[in-house]
Write an enzyme that holds these catalytic residues in place. Sequence first.
Site, short mmCIF file in Angstrom:
data_model
loop_
_atom_site.label_atom_id
_atom_site.label_comp_id
_atom_site.label_asym_id
_atom_site.label_seq_id
_atom_site.Cartn_x
_atom_site.Cartn_y
_atom_site.Cartn_z
N LYS A 1 -10.32 6.27 3.86
CA LYS A 1 -11.65 5.87 4.29
C LYS A 1 -12.74 6.39 3.37
O LYS A 1 -13.68 5.66 3.05
CB LYS A 1 -11.91 6.38 5.73
CG LYS A 1 -13.31 6.14 6.25
CD LYS A 1 -13.60 4.65 6.37
CE LYS A 1 -15.07 4.35 6.45
NZ LYS A 1 -15.82 4.44 5.22
N CYS B 1 0.81 -1.22 0.00
CA CYS B 1 0.00 0.00 0.00
C CYS B 1 0.84 1.27 0.00
O CYS B 1 0.32 2.36 -0.23
CB CYS B 1 -0.92 0.01 1.22
SG CYS B 1 -1.71 -1.57 1.57
N HIS C 1 -8.86 3.90 -1.71
CA HIS C 1 -7.55 3.30 -1.53
C HIS C 1 -7.17 2.40 -2.70
O HIS C 1 -7.14 1.18 -2.59
CB HIS C 1 -7.54 2.50 -0.21
CG HIS C 1 -6.22 1.90 0.15
ND1 HIS C 1 -5.00 2.39 -0.27
CD2 HIS C 1 -5.92 0.81 0.92
CE1 HIS C 1 -4.03 1.64 0.21
NE2 HIS C 1 -4.55 0.67 0.94
N CYS D 1 -13.59 0.75 7.91
CA CYS D 1 -12.73 0.13 6.89
C CYS D 1 -12.81 0.93 5.60
O CYS D 1 -13.89 1.37 5.18
CB CYS D 1 -13.18 -1.30 6.61
SG CYS D 1 -13.35 -2.36 8.08
#
Length: 392
Positions: A331, A86, A335, A209
Amino acid sequence: MRDTYLVGAGQSDYGAFPEKSYRSLFRTAFEAATESVPNGIDGDDIDETFIGNLGVGGRQLGLSGPAVTEHVGLGGIPCTRVENACAASGFATRQAVQAVKSGMADVVLAGGFEIMSDMSSDATKYWLGVSGETEWERLSGTTFSGVYAQMASVHMERYGTTREHLSRVAVKNHSNGAKNPHAQLGFECSLEDAQSAPVVADPLNLYHCCPTSDGAACALIVSEDVVDDYTDDPIRIAGVGAGSDSVGLYQRDTYTGVPASQQAAESAYEMANVGPDNLDFAEVHDCFAIAELLAYEDLGFCERGEAGNLIESGATKLGGNLPVNTSGGLKSKGHPIGATGAGQVVEVFKQLSGEAGERQVENPTRGLTHNVGGSGGAAVVHVFEKEAEVSA
């Protein structure tokens, strides 16, 4: 070593785009970045490129960097694909800074992209899982939400952090994301919504998440020797820091912090000759709500164990003492793994250029980006500052 400057940055929308390819998303980000350069820039000016990409689904896993740079007319220019889970394009940005500081290049493109929405949820979990410890975590059934749930549980037990504190992260970031036209989940949510969502991995629920996303982002980094050709209002990359650690959470000495983030922050602050008190805003890696709270402590925004109190105080809201994730963060903004770090740089460029619209921080001078790979196996931190105002 030479000073380095951020002169342009842009991104695509983040979301699910079945009609688009990774090449077309990257083109959107590249064109937005080049168009954002105040005095203009030409593709022929770019000396080198560093592209972050995990390769979810095995897509062009080996040569995905040249695949996108050739598509936007940068064929023949040296291109390196950076894979650090990431944190891929955060490290691509660091590589770009190093190339410029070393004198090997004057103008470097740092970017990233990912397509994540065209697979089943099981396949997506598999590809996300390869960024963690495979033998003893992924293959034993532990997901990333499960790993971060362990972090949250220990932090709650040790420091009194609550589910409401986790939910306040979601409320804040959705409020910011609702002001960001590029955000995947660009809507507000109430505290009640964020607390009553279905459980994903106790104590984390759906609102704690981040989503999986398609998207791309690019940043243009130049040397002190040529910065005046591109802008009259330079944004200096004042500090860069990186750290690494055991890939598996179970291998580490702590569940209530990310040592790689601490290492990266200390190095970046030292290079920039500043501390967390000198920041005006920050973009931190909030893949899960607990990750943002851990970042508060790892980056020195508050003392260890005080993150819950910090979010509750409102200090990290837009208009607070230190706004965090004005973009909406992972959030709300989204992502797309390979693009996330470069996407944070996009927000810094907009904030320091005064072009963040409704989410604009008032008269910012310094901003920070914090990008984490996996559950903390790697981390990179950058400090940016408006040189004209710092020198004044």
